[in-house]
Motif scaffolding. Sequence first.
Motif, mmCIF file in Angstrom:
data_model
loop_
_atom_site.group_PDB
_atom_site.id
_atom_site.type_symbol
_atom_site.label_atom_id
_atom_site.label_comp_id
_atom_site.label_asym_id
_atom_site.label_seq_id
_atom_site.Cartn_x
_atom_site.Cartn_y
_atom_site.Cartn_z
ATOM 1 N N TRP A 97 0.957 -1.208 -0.016
ATOM 2 C CA TRP A 97 -0.286 0.049 -0.147
ATOM 3 C C TRP A 97 0.823 1.154 0.033
ATOM 4 O O TRP A 97 0.176 2.322 -0.241
ATOM 5 N N ARG A 98 2.147 1.086 0.189
ATOM 6 C CA ARG A 98 3.035 2.303 0.554
ATOM 7 C C ARG A 98 2.853 3.336 -0.682
ATOM 8 O O ARG A 98 2.717 4.353 -0.429
ATOM 9 N N PHE A 99 3.305 2.905 -1.921
ATOM 10 C CA PHE A 99 3.444 3.627 -3.048
ATOM 11 C C PHE A 99 2.000 4.390 -3.100
ATOM 12 O O PHE A 99 2.210 5.543 -3.474
ATOM 13 N N ARG A 100 1.054 3.660 -3.238
ATOM 14 C CA ARG A 100 -0.375 4.429 -3.423
ATOM 15 C C ARG A 100 -0.372 5.339 -2.430
ATOM 16 O O ARG A 100 -1.202 6.469 -2.953
ATOM 17 N N ALA A 101 -0.440 5.274 -1.294
ATOM 18 C CA ALA A 101 -0.673 6.185 -0.166
ATOM 19 C C ALA A 101 0.169 7.327 -0.346
ATOM 20 O O ALA A 101 -0.132 8.641 -0.256
ATOM 21 N N LEU A 102 1.521 7.210 -0.831
ATOM 22 C CA LEU A 102 2.357 8.254 -1.180
ATOM 23 C C LEU A 102 1.855 9.358 -2.218
ATOM 24 O O LEU A 102 2.087 10.535 -2.180
ATOM 25 N N LEU A 103 1.275 8.576 -3.261
ATOM 26 C CA LEU A 103 1.011 9.254 -4.269
ATOM 27 C C LEU A 103 -0.262 10.253 -3.900
ATOM 28 O O LEU A 103 -0.335 11.684 -4.221
ATOM 29 N N TRP A 104 -0.988 9.749 -3.049
ATOM 30 C CA TRP A 104 -2.323 10.750 -2.528
ATOM 31 C C TRP A 104 -1.515 11.722 -1.786
ATOM 32 O O TRP A 104 -2.028 13.051 -1.774
ATOM 33 N N LEU A 105 -0.656 11.474 -0.684
ATOM 34 C CA LEU A 105 -0.150 12.537 0.048
ATOM 35 C C LEU A 105 0.811 13.510 -0.753
ATOM 36 O O LEU A 105 0.732 14.810 -0.514
ATOM 37 N N ASP A 106 1.395 12.879 -1.829
ATOM 38 C CA ASP A 106 2.234 13.875 -2.856
ATOM 39 C C ASP A 106 0.989 14.902 -3.507
ATOM 40 O O ASP A 106 1.307 15.997 -3.768
ATOM 41 N N ALA A 107 -0.237 14.441 -3.445
ATOM 42 C CA ALA A 107 -0.983 15.350 -4.367
ATOM 43 C C ALA A 107 -1.441 16.417 -3.118
ATOM 44 O O ALA A 107 -1.534 17.696 -3.537
ATOM 45 N N VAL A 108 -1.453 16.269 -2.156
ATOM 46 C CA VAL A 108 -1.712 17.219 -1.088
ATOM 47 C C VAL A 108 -0.413 18.210 -1.157
ATOM 48 O O VAL A 108 -0.573 19.308 -0.883
ATOM 49 N N LEU A 184 -4.757 33.525 4.275
ATOM 50 C CA LEU A 184 -5.662 32.325 4.616
ATOM 51 C C LEU A 184 -6.424 32.013 3.833
ATOM 52 O O LEU A 184 -6.882 30.872 3.409
ATOM 53 N N ALA A 185 -7.590 33.074 3.483
ATOM 54 C CA ALA A 185 -8.693 32.732 2.730
ATOM 55 C C ALA A 185 -8.163 32.310 1.137
ATOM 56 O O ALA A 185 -8.664 31.256 0.541
ATOM 57 N N ALA A 186 -7.347 33.007 0.771
ATOM 58 C CA ALA A 186 -6.934 32.542 -0.659
ATOM 59 C C ALA A 186 -6.140 31.107 -0.715
ATOM 60 O O ALA A 186 -6.424 30.330 -1.761
ATOM 61 N N ALA A 187 -5.491 30.738 0.361
ATOM 62 C CA ALA A 187 -4.956 29.414 0.507
ATOM 63 C C ALA A 187 -6.033 28.458 0.600
ATOM 64 O O ALA A 187 -5.784 27.257 0.078
ATOM 65 N N LEU A 188 -7.200 28.574 1.503
ATOM 66 C CA LEU A 188 -8.043 27.735 1.575
ATOM 67 C C LEU A 188 -9.015 27.574 0.381
ATOM 68 O O LEU A 188 -9.651 26.489 0.091
ATOM 69 N N ILE A 189 -8.880 28.234 -0.466
ATOM 70 C CA ILE A 189 -9.746 28.164 -1.920
ATOM 71 C C ILE A 189 -8.549 27.437 -2.916
ATOM 72 O O ILE A 189 -9.162 26.421 -3.540
ATOM 73 N N ALA A 190 -7.442 28.014 -2.830
ATOM 74 C CA ALA A 190 -6.317 27.680 -3.954
ATOM 75 C C ALA A 190 -5.819 26.147 -3.739
ATOM 76 O O ALA A 190 -5.948 25.215 -4.669
ATOM 77 N N ALA A 191 -5.412 25.857 -2.591
ATOM 78 C CA ALA A 191 -5.121 24.282 -2.134
ATOM 79 C C ALA A 191 -6.121 23.209 -2.711
ATOM 80 O O ALA A 191 -5.532 22.244 -3.173
ATOM 81 N N PRO A 192 -7.311 23.370 -2.125
ATOM 82 C CA PRO A 192 -8.116 22.359 -2.538
ATOM 83 C C PRO A 192 -8.296 22.152 -4.312
ATOM 84 O O PRO A 192 -8.436 21.036 -4.863
ATOM 85 N N CYS A 193 -8.183 23.283 -4.766
ATOM 86 C CA CYS A 193 -8.439 23.256 -6.490
ATOM 87 C C CYS A 193 -7.151 22.482 -6.967
ATOM 88 O O CYS A 193 -7.444 21.679 -7.804
ATOM 89 N N GLY A 194 -5.893 22.545 -6.337
ATOM 90 C CA GLY A 194 -4.814 21.934 -7.069
ATOM 91 C C GLY A 194 -4.985 20.405 -6.753
ATOM 92 O O GLY A 194 -4.576 19.576 -7.303
ATOM 93 N N PHE A 195 -5.236 20.137 -5.407
ATOM 94 C CA PHE A 195 -5.491 18.900 -4.882
ATOM 95 C C PHE A 195 -6.692 17.833 -5.765
ATOM 96 O O PHE A 195 -6.343 16.982 -6.037
ATOM 97 N N ILE A 196 -7.845 18.715 -6.019
ATOM 98 C CA ILE A 196 -8.758 17.875 -6.697
ATOM 99 C C ILE A 196 -8.267 17.657 -8.228
ATOM 100 O O ILE A 196 -8.615 16.308 -8.666
ATOM 101 N N LEU A 197 -7.537 18.633 -8.740
ATOM 102 C CA LEU A 197 -7.076 18.212 -10.192
ATOM 103 C C LEU A 197 -6.140 17.224 -10.269
ATOM 104 O O LEU A 197 -6.209 16.166 -11.111
ATOM 105 N N ARG A 198 -5.372 16.924 -9.178
ATOM 106 C CA ARG A 198 -4.408 15.719 -9.049
ATOM 107 C C ARG A 198 -5.121 14.573 -8.740
ATOM 108 O O ARG A 198 -4.727 13.643 -9.242
ATOM 109 N N ALA A 199 -6.121 14.653 -7.752
ATOM 110 C CA ALA A 199 -6.868 13.608 -7.209
ATOM 111 C C ALA A 199 -7.607 12.947 -8.536
ATOM 112 O O ALA A 199 -7.805 11.653 -8.584
#
Length: 218
Positions: A97-108, A184-199
Amino acid sequence: MIDPATLEALSEPILPTLYLVDYAGVAVFAATGALAAARQKQDLVTLAFFAAITGVGGGTLRDLLIDAPVFWVHDWKYIAVCLAAAVGVWFLGRRDWRFRALLWLDAVGLAAYGVMGAAKAEAMGLAPLICIVMGALTACFGGVVRDLLAGQPSILLRREITVSAAILAAVVYIGMKQLGLSNLAAALIAAPCGFILRAGSLQWGWVLPSFPGSPSRN
């Protein structure tokens, strides 16, 4: 020359609420570097080298380009995190499971670093386009060096979405800042956008269109 007030501001994280995420991102990227060396059956010292260069490589290039103090030189804990990640990979051994888990953490990590790289450049008063470039470099350059050293295809040449996720996070962050939102507000909007695209790339195989008539690449 950098204004002394700016240097003082840069001595603390640009986004205090993402300070722990910053260390976590370094740890995740460092672990991917250690894994690249582990696949080649290298020793612990080589794992530690790969971990360090992957974990802090992007932020180092960013700081050098924007003429800011190199972050890990002034905070030894970043290198300690890289070494701990290498030791963890060494003792963890083979896990399915290690590599798959790291892929998701890498997305974050890609999303958070896209934001933080852009935020640090924005704090230096750089142009919005340059801030976006710094966000992408922060998130991706360490992985590029890792792949080159390991003799693997660079993330820049893969069809899967990686760099684009970091760019999107940086673009949204800078766009929100231009609209007057707080860090903070900009980061809370921007980071999920990048994560969703990678996810989406990981879960459903999203890719960007290739050049018309060019052979497909995996």
